[in-house]
Scaffold this active site. Structure first.
Site, short mmCIF file in Angstrom:
data_model
loop_
_atom_site.label_atom_id
_atom_site.label_comp_id
_atom_site.label_asym_id
_atom_site.label_seq_id
_atom_site.Cartn_x
_atom_site.Cartn_y
_atom_site.Cartn_z
N ARG A 171 0.98 -1.34 -0.01
CA ARG A 171 -0.09 -0.13 -0.29
C ARG A 171 0.98 1.36 0.10
O ARG A 171 0.42 2.26 0.36
CB ARG A 171 -0.96 -0.10 1.14
N ARG A 175 2.36 9.27 -5.28
CA ARG A 175 1.78 10.53 -6.11
C ARG A 175 2.16 11.01 -7.11
O ARG A 175 3.32 11.65 -6.84
CB ARG A 175 1.09 11.26 -4.95
N ARG A 248 7.73 -6.17 17.46
CA ARG A 248 8.86 -5.45 17.47
C ARG A 248 8.73 -4.38 18.69
O ARG A 248 7.62 -3.80 18.63
CB ARG A 248 9.07 -4.48 16.02
N ARG A 279 13.63 7.74 13.11
CA ARG A 279 13.31 8.90 13.09
C ARG A 279 13.58 9.84 14.31
O ARG A 279 13.87 9.30 15.17
CB ARG A 279 11.85 9.10 12.64
N GLU A 300 14.13 7.64 18.10
CA GLU A 300 13.32 6.36 17.98
C GLU A 300 14.07 5.24 17.34
O GLU A 300 14.36 5.10 16.35
CB GLU A 300 11.77 6.57 17.10
N TYR A 348 -1.92 -4.38 13.66
CA TYR A 348 -1.62 -2.70 13.75
C TYR A 348 -2.65 -1.80 13.55
O TYR A 348 -2.78 -1.90 12.30
CB TYR A 348 -0.21 -2.79 12.87
N ASP A 350 -4.41 1.83 13.28
CA ASP A 350 -4.29 3.29 13.58
C ASP A 350 -5.17 3.80 14.68
O ASP A 350 -6.23 3.05 14.77
CB ASP A 350 -4.61 3.98 12.24
#
Length: 366
Positions: A171, A175, A248, A279, A300, A348, A350
């Site tokens: 996914r 763009r 993880r 990040r 992180e 997972y 959101d």
């Protein structure tokens, strides 16, 4: 007659929504949480006047009107738009992959030019992609894969991209417009006063106890209520009967810096393998109106999960999904236990999907 209608194990978003809906229907809940605070991974701290997301960046986004109205009834959201950048050895590229990314990487200006370059690079993959590397190249070509995907992904999952399943990246947003908005969802933002306000409103009127491990006195806790809502690890609930599921973990390093503005963006990814973290989050940029003399950043670091570490991400490969299926079948035989959230459902989610799922279960339960 038991003391409570529901014992809720864990105090993250799924648990909070369930408690709120139960309260609306006249039910009494008791929440136990092993951490020293409620709110799960969306818990925030105030440092130097800055709302700090303690367990990583949380940006609320959804296209579900019911979910958006639900959270906005509880607290005010700002209009933050997630526009992260990726740092590869000092080169900065916009995410998700769009014309700003392609223009800088390929020295092109038109979508047709960018597409021609990517199509040429994609041609090296023939047939169905067999792993994440082949899948990524088939979507965006080798150059973007090598610079912006490979290192970040291998740090995140602790495995070579050739050893990761293709579906992880199917996914991947690509763009051919100059649009840096990371999400396609209709609604997006962050609570003006942080996520603690949202969690506290959801749990308002509900009894809870922190620093309490469900497994330290499991039978006694279960005896308190008619039903249990369990949002911890489903494999741990069943004493690892079929074996342990894989996760993880993450390690966070938070620093206060004597500067107004460190990196100029809320989220900067680092895709070079030589940089150990994935990040850096600069929390003050989640609020464009915030003016402070100092700033707070969080690095992180992904880690291999083991007992004692927080399990942040389920590893949803074929082997683990098959193992989870066994636990799910066993869970379906427990009529007095509801399993929910990322760990209870080994998925997972959101934030919006977590709320959506909680409301769906509540619609059936009440």
């Amino acid at each position: 007659m038991k003391q409570y209608d529901y014992l809720i194990v864990g105090s993250g978003l799924f648990a909070a929504v369930f408690a709120n809906e139960a309260k609306k229907h006249g039910k009494k809940c008791f929440v136990i949480e092993k951490r020293n605070h409620i709110g799960g991974n969306i818990y925030c701290e105030n440092i130097e006047g800055i709302t700090v997301h303690k367990y990583g960046a949380h940006i609320f986004h959804t296209s579900n009107c019911r979910v958006w109205e639900y959270v906005n009834e509880l607290c005010e959201f700002n209009n933050f738009i997630n526009s992260p950048v990726c740092n590869f050895r000092g080169e900065i590229y916009n995410l998700p992959f769009n014309m700003n990314t392609f223009s800088k990487m390929f020295s092109v200006t038109l979508p047709s030019e960018a597409k021609a370059v990517i199509d040429l690079q994609r041609a090296e993959i023939t047939g169905e992609p067999q792993n994440l590397e082949e899948q990524a190249i088939s979507l965006v070509g080798r150059e973007i894969y090598e610079k912006l995907i490979k290192g970040y992904t291998e740090k995140q999952w602790g495995r070579d991209c050739k050893d990761l399943p293709a579906f992880i990246i199917k996914r991947l947003p690509v763009r051919y417009t100059y649009d840096n908005n990371y999400f396609n969802d209709k609604y997006q933002g962050i609570p003006v006063n942080g996520y603690n306000e949202l969690i506290e409103k959801l749990f308002e009127g509900t009894e809870f106890r922190t620093n309490t491990d469900f497994f330290s006195n499991r039978d006694e806790f279960l005896s308190l209520a008619e039903k249990c809502v369990f949002t911890g690890q489903i494999d741990e609930f069943f004493d690892y009967k079929f074996g342990a599921l894989s996760y993880r973990s993450l390690r966070f390093e938070t620093e206060i810096l004597d500067t107004e503005n460190y990196q100029g963006v809320a989220v900067m990814n680092f895709s070079d393998l030589t940089v150990p973290y994935t990040r850096i989050i600069e929390h003050k940029h989640f609020d464009s109106n915030l003016i402070t003399e100092k700033t707070v950043i969080t690095k992180e670091y992904p880690e291999q999960w083991s007992q004692g570490l927080e399990p942040y991400y389920p590893v949803n490969d074929e082997q683990n999904n098959a193992l989870y299926k066994k636990y799910e079948e066993l869970a379906n035989t427990k009529k007095n236990v509801i399993f929910g959230g990322r760990l209870g459902m080994y998925k997972y989610y959101d934030m919006d999907k977590c709320i959506e799922k909680a409301l769906e279960i509540c619609d059936k339960e009440f």
